[in-house]
Scaffold this motif. Structure first.
Motif, PDB file in Angstrom:
ATOM      1  N   VAL A   2      39.568  21.208  25.058  1.00 28.32           N
ATOM      2  CA  VAL A   2      39.518  20.041  25.731  1.00 28.32           C
ATOM      3  C   VAL A   2      38.487  19.297  25.368  1.00 28.32           C
ATOM      4  CG1 VAL A   2      39.732  18.901  28.048  1.00 28.32           C
ATOM      5  CG2 VAL A   2      41.033  21.089  27.473  1.00 28.32           C
ATOM      6  N   PRO A   3      38.632  17.838  24.992  1.00 32.79           N
ATOM      7  CA  PRO A   3      37.389  16.952  24.692  1.00 32.79           C
ATOM      8  C   PRO A   3      36.500  16.939  26.027  1.00 32.79           C
ATOM      9  CG  PRO A   3      39.416  16.079  23.872  1.00 32.79           C
ATOM     10  CD  PRO A   3      39.878  17.227  24.682  1.00 32.79           C
ATOM     11  N   VAL A   8      34.746  15.192  31.721  1.00 33.38           N
ATOM     12  CA  VAL A   8      34.015  14.378  32.555  1.00 33.38           C
ATOM     13  C   VAL A   8      34.969  13.533  33.421  1.00 33.38           C
ATOM     14  CG1 VAL A   8      32.163  12.394  32.553  1.00 33.38           C
ATOM     15  CG2 VAL A   8      32.113  14.328  30.946  1.00 33.38           C
ATOM     16  N   ALA A   9      36.014  12.946  32.971  1.00 34.32           N
ATOM     17  CA  ALA A   9      36.983  11.920  33.759  1.00 34.32           C
ATOM     18  C   ALA A   9      37.531  12.608  34.858  1.00 34.32           C
ATOM     19  CB  ALA A   9      38.046  11.625  32.793  1.00 34.32           C
ATOM     20  N   PHE A  10      37.826  13.908  34.632  1.00 28.65           N
ATOM     21  CA  PHE A  10      38.383  14.800  35.683  1.00 28.65           C
ATOM     22  C   PHE A  10      37.366  15.046  36.815  1.00 28.65           C
ATOM     23  CE2 PHE A  10      39.670  18.779  37.682  1.00 28.65           C
ATOM     24  CZ  PHE A  10      40.938  18.737  38.176  1.00 28.65           C
TER      25      PHE A  10
END
Length: 70
Positions: A2-3, A8-10
């Protein structure tokens, strides 16, 4: 794999969502408390709320009785 930007967004969403939920709950609670205080100040208002609630229950019961789904 996963990038990192997705992780970070999650993580940001996982922090922001509960904060917004708590703020929303606080606003609803304060609004409900204010409404309660307003209704309690007048017995006539409380009577009107009780009558309205009773009429709504009768309406729902009548609807169920005549809909054939009850």
């Amino acid at each position: 794999m996963v990038p990192v930007s997705h992780v970070v967004a999650f993580g940001v969403a996982a922090v922001i969502f509960p904060v917004l939920q708590v703020l929303s709950d606080v606003v609803w609670a304060l609004g409900a408390a204010s409404a309660r205080e307003w209704f309690v100040r007048s017995p006539r208002r409380l009577e009107a709320v009780g009558a309205t609630g009773g009429a709504m229950i009768i309406g729902v019961g009548t609807t169920v009785a005549f809909s054939g789904n009850g």
